[in-house]
Design an enzyme around this catalytic site. Structure first.
Site: not given
Ligand code: 2AM
Length: 478
Positions: A186-187, A190, A183, A128
């Site tokens: 995480h997105n 976000e 990941k 990222s």
């Protein structure tokens, strides 16, 4: 064979990652399906370090020290499988293939299992930070075997972003798909962060009556405090920007239809499968989706709404402070949900993920980097088995202090007809979690009524069914 690491797939992300390795003193083998990109990279940036360009996959593999380490940076999906197939034929047991794309974790699990049979380590690594991060220090989330990390870890840690305390934003996440899974989450987080920021902006504009330039100043102030983060920082920059062509605030000339590439949607789909309520991420994905439904929006434009007047003076200033509190509290909830999801998947797949370490490697390099993440790291350091971030005393106290303002903001948004699905869903989650009794009791009774689905009682063990269409006596069901 002189290269410590190879990169294949030299579009912007791959090129920048290769340059980052070279700038850290590693000899980097370069390969791309079409040689022109490889040549262009060496022509433009060859002076930055030691590169070994190769025209063919065979030459590329031959230029790598053993065990070979190859980072694949191609578009996630079929291209990844094509490249894996091509290289698998050229590799030997012990070699390490790294997929640095945004693969779905189930694809990574499948690929890892297939390559493990041939003795090749397959590492799905979440990366990222975008193009800038790839060049100057991304946050890296590698999965795969422990053994692969022994040889790969030092290389990745050398190019990763460094947190304020100097530690690299890279750690071995866990086996097979664990890296790509975190990941993905995480997105998702976000997406939720961006939605909450968008709601705060909308409220400051529509309820407090602030102009974009003033809102930029408010975000800059917030960025000095507990909300200090990359996303708040760039929000201020975007809001301060004026469109050169029209002289209008830039945010006013951008079409209000948000797009998505899919990792947010994957997060929600996966959360549903795992049975984890991630309402903050869900609302963020739905909000983007709704914004793109131009037909629906056009059809609904004439519907009536409230007539509340914008606030002025001190009232507006007080409200802006309350919005900061609502934003912060909602953010805590959405991170709590995200961590629940990682924790649940870790159990489900046997990944044994260190929950605090995920916060530690997101402190720098990635899009959600923020001072806040060090607090999450500290919360899990104090209690590795923390069931929810909301149970951490520090977060509980802060959210407790913010909750009156949070309610005022959500109520005011409703009265003004400003949609705040993120703030509202976060508050509903908070209230549901802390409730002594939930109306789920009624839901269970209904299910027993129409479908004989049975219920449990609060006063004694066992399962029961009531004869709703008979004499309404209670049956004990085993
Ligand atoms: P190209 O330059 O030859 O198109 C991003 O698209 C990167 O992935 C590019 O470097 C591209 O190579 C590479 N790529 C896309 N599809 C590929 C495939 N099927 N096999 C190998 N490389 C591929």
């Amino acid at each position: 064979a002189t290269a410590q690491i190879g990169v294949t797939g030299l579009a912007v992300m791959g090129s920048n990652l290769a340059r980052n390795f070279a700038r850290h003193g590693h000899t980097v083998a370069l390969h791309n399906r079409t040689y022109a990109k490889t040549k262009a990279l060496v022509d433009q940036h060859g002076h930055e370090g030691d590169f070994v360009p190769a025209e063919t996959a065979e030459d590329f593999v031959a230029s790598l020290q053993k065990p070979r380490r190859i980072v694949i940076m191609v578009k996630a999906g079929e291209a990844t499988d094509a490249v894996i197939d091509e290289f698998t034929a050229l590799l030997e047991p012990g070699d390490v293939l790294i997929d640095g794309g945004n693969a779905h974790f189930n694809d990574t699990r499948r690929r890892e299992a297939a390559l493990r049979e041939r003795g090749i380590h397959f590492v799905g690594a979440g990366i990222s930070g975008g193009e800038e991060g790839a060049l100057n220090g991304p946050s890296i989330m590698p999965g795969g075997s422990e053994e692969s990390y022994k040889s790969l870890g030092p290389l990745l840690e050398s190019i990763a972003a460094k947190a304020e305390d100097g530690s690299p934003c890279c750690t071995h996440v866990g086996p097979d798909g664990a890296g790509h899974f975190v990941k993905m989450v995480h997105n998702g987080i976000e997406y939720a962060d961006m939605q909450l920021i968008a709601e705060a902006y909308d409220l400051l504009r529509s309820v407090a009556g602030y102009e974009p330039g003033r809102i930029a100043g408010t975000f800059r102030e917030w960025n000095q405090g507990r909300l200090d983060s990359y996303l708040i920082e760039i929000t201020a920059e975007v809001l301060a920007h004026t469109d050169a062509a029209t002289g209008r605030p830039f945010v006013d000339v951008v079409a209000d239809e948000a797009e998505q590439k899919g990792t947010g949607r994957w997060t929600v789909q996966t959360a549903l499968d795992l049975g984890v309520p991630v309402s903050g991420i869900g609302e963020a994905v739905f909000a983007r989706s709704l914004s793109g439904h131009t037909g629906l929006r056009a059809a609904a434009r004439g519907l009536s709404g409230p007539t509340a007047e914008a606030l002025t003076g001190d009232e507006a200033r007080v409200f802006a402070d309350q919005v900061e509190q609502a934003l912060y509290a909602s953010k805590v909830v959405s991170y709590a949900q995200g961590w629940n999801m990682i924790s649940r998947a870790s159990e489900e797949y046997g990944w044994d993920i260190n929950l605090g370490a995920m916060a530690a490697i997101w402190r720098g390099g990635c899009i959600i980097r923020a001072a806040f993440l060090d607090r999450i790291r500290a919360a899990f350091a104090a209690d590795p088995a923390l069931p929810t971030l909301l149970a951490d005393q520090g977060f509980a106290d802060e959210v407790g202090r913010a909750q009156e303002a949070w309610r005022t903001v959500v109520a005011t948004a409703v009265r003004h007809g400003v949609p705040t699905p993120g703030f509202s869903a976060a508050l509903a989650y908070y209230d549901a979690l802390r409730a002594e009794r939930l109306p789920a009791a009624l839901t269970q009774a209904q299910r027993d009524f129409f479908g004989a689905h049975t219920y449990r009682r609060t006063d004694r063990p066992g399962s029961f069914h009531t004869l709703w269409s008979g004499d309404r006596s209670e049956q004990s069901v085993d």
